[in-house]
Design a protein around this motif. Structure first.
Motif, mmCIF file in Angstrom:
data_model
loop_
_atom_site.group_PDB
_atom_site.id
_atom_site.type_symbol
_atom_site.label_atom_id
_atom_site.label_comp_id
_atom_site.label_asym_id
_atom_site.label_seq_id
_atom_site.Cartn_x
_atom_site.Cartn_y
_atom_site.Cartn_z
ATOM 1 N N UNK A 89 0.815 -1.214 0.000
ATOM 2 C CA UNK A 89 0.000 0.000 0.000
ATOM 3 C C UNK A 89 0.846 1.260 0.000
ATOM 4 N N UNK A 90 1.839 1.310 0.871
ATOM 5 C CA UNK A 90 2.535 2.569 1.102
ATOM 6 C C UNK A 90 3.532 2.940 0.013
ATOM 7 N N UNK A 91 4.046 1.996 -0.755
ATOM 8 C CA UNK A 91 4.884 2.373 -1.907
ATOM 9 C C UNK A 91 4.074 3.154 -2.934
ATOM 10 N N UNK A 92 2.908 2.675 -3.380
ATOM 11 C CA UNK A 92 2.125 3.472 -4.323
ATOM 12 C C UNK A 92 1.718 4.844 -3.773
ATOM 13 N N UNK A 93 1.382 4.900 -2.493
ATOM 14 C CA UNK A 93 1.038 6.198 -1.894
ATOM 15 C C UNK A 93 2.249 7.125 -1.927
ATOM 16 N N UNK A 94 3.416 6.593 -1.598
ATOM 17 C CA UNK A 94 4.638 7.406 -1.614
ATOM 18 C C UNK A 94 4.982 7.877 -3.018
ATOM 19 N N UNK A 95 4.768 7.030 -4.021
ATOM 20 C CA UNK A 95 5.043 7.440 -5.398
ATOM 21 C C UNK A 95 4.205 8.676 -5.752
ATOM 22 N N UNK A 96 2.921 8.629 -5.430
ATOM 23 C CA UNK A 96 2.032 9.760 -5.734
ATOM 24 C C UNK A 96 2.432 10.970 -4.898
ATOM 25 N N UNK A 97 2.707 10.751 -3.636
ATOM 26 C CA UNK A 97 3.092 11.855 -2.755
ATOM 27 C C UNK A 97 4.338 12.572 -3.277
ATOM 28 N N UNK A 98 5.350 11.822 -3.676
ATOM 29 C CA UNK A 98 6.584 12.448 -4.172
ATOM 30 C C UNK A 98 6.349 13.216 -5.468
ATOM 31 N N UNK A 99 5.547 12.657 -6.363
ATOM 32 C CA UNK A 99 5.289 13.381 -7.615
ATOM 33 C C UNK A 99 4.476 14.644 -7.346
ATOM 34 N N UNK A 100 3.555 14.589 -6.380
ATOM 35 C CA UNK A 100 2.797 15.791 -6.029
ATOM 36 C C UNK A 100 3.679 16.832 -5.343
ATOM 37 N N UNK A 101 4.592 16.387 -4.492
ATOM 38 C CA UNK A 101 5.514 17.338 -3.865
ATOM 39 C C UNK A 101 6.402 18.013 -4.902
ATOM 40 N N UNK A 102 6.806 17.276 -5.927
ATOM 41 C CA UNK A 102 7.576 17.874 -7.011
ATOM 42 C C UNK A 102 6.752 18.959 -7.705
ATOM 43 N N UNK A 103 5.501 18.643 -8.022
ATOM 44 C CA UNK A 103 4.629 19.610 -8.686
ATOM 45 C C UNK A 103 4.373 20.819 -7.790
ATOM 46 N N UNK A 104 4.070 20.589 -6.529
ATOM 47 C CA UNK A 104 3.782 21.691 -5.613
ATOM 48 C C UNK A 104 5.019 22.560 -5.371
#
Length: 142
Positions: A89-104
């Motif tokens: 679960x947490x790897x996919x969540x982290x993938x999205x979180x990191x890409x969103x942090x890059x965008x933000x």
């Protein structure tokens, strides 16, 4: 996290997609306005794609990326993902979180602010696009 202060306009997530470029797996998020964030992910994505697609993406799609902490909580609670455990679960969540942090992080710079983490008053290991913050060291993988 102070994201609503750092980035005054909503950042609605339009898409989350997996890419392979030069043999590297990436996850790219795109906002309705065309801003993008990218996170390099490992080869586990090939196995975890159904969890990312079915449990994680539906929580984030169409939502304001500035609400990141709430969205992460919702993945676990509202999608009944509590039945999943650990890396699955947490790897996919982290993938999205990191890409969103890059965008933000990129958007915060457009608004003349510091990095997302600096605006939030938190410890910063990096700023968007891999530039190392002063006094901190980059972590290398592989």
């Amino acid at each position: 996290m102070g994201l609503h202060t750092s980035i005054p306009e909503p950042v609605i997530i339009r898409s989350i997609e997996a890419l392979t470029i030069r043999g590297r797996m990436l996850l790219r998020t795109t906002s309705e306005e065309g801003a993008t964030g990218i996170a390099m992910v490992n080869d586990r994505l090939a196995y975890l794609w159904p969890i990312l697609r079915d449990f994680v993406v539906p929580v984030f799609a169409g939502r304001d990326a500035r609400d990141l902490p709430t969205l992460i909580d919702e993945v676990y609670v509202e999608r009944s993902a509590y039945k999943l455990a650990g890396l699955a679960l947490w790897c996919p969540v982290a993938y999205v979180e990191l890409s969103l942090l890059d965008m933000l992080g990129k958007l915060a710079r457009v608004w003349g602010k510091k990095t997302v983490w600096r605006c939030a008053g938190r410890f910063s290991l990096f700023v968007a696009h891999g530039q190392v913050a002063a006094g901190h060291f980059p972590f290398h993988h592989g």
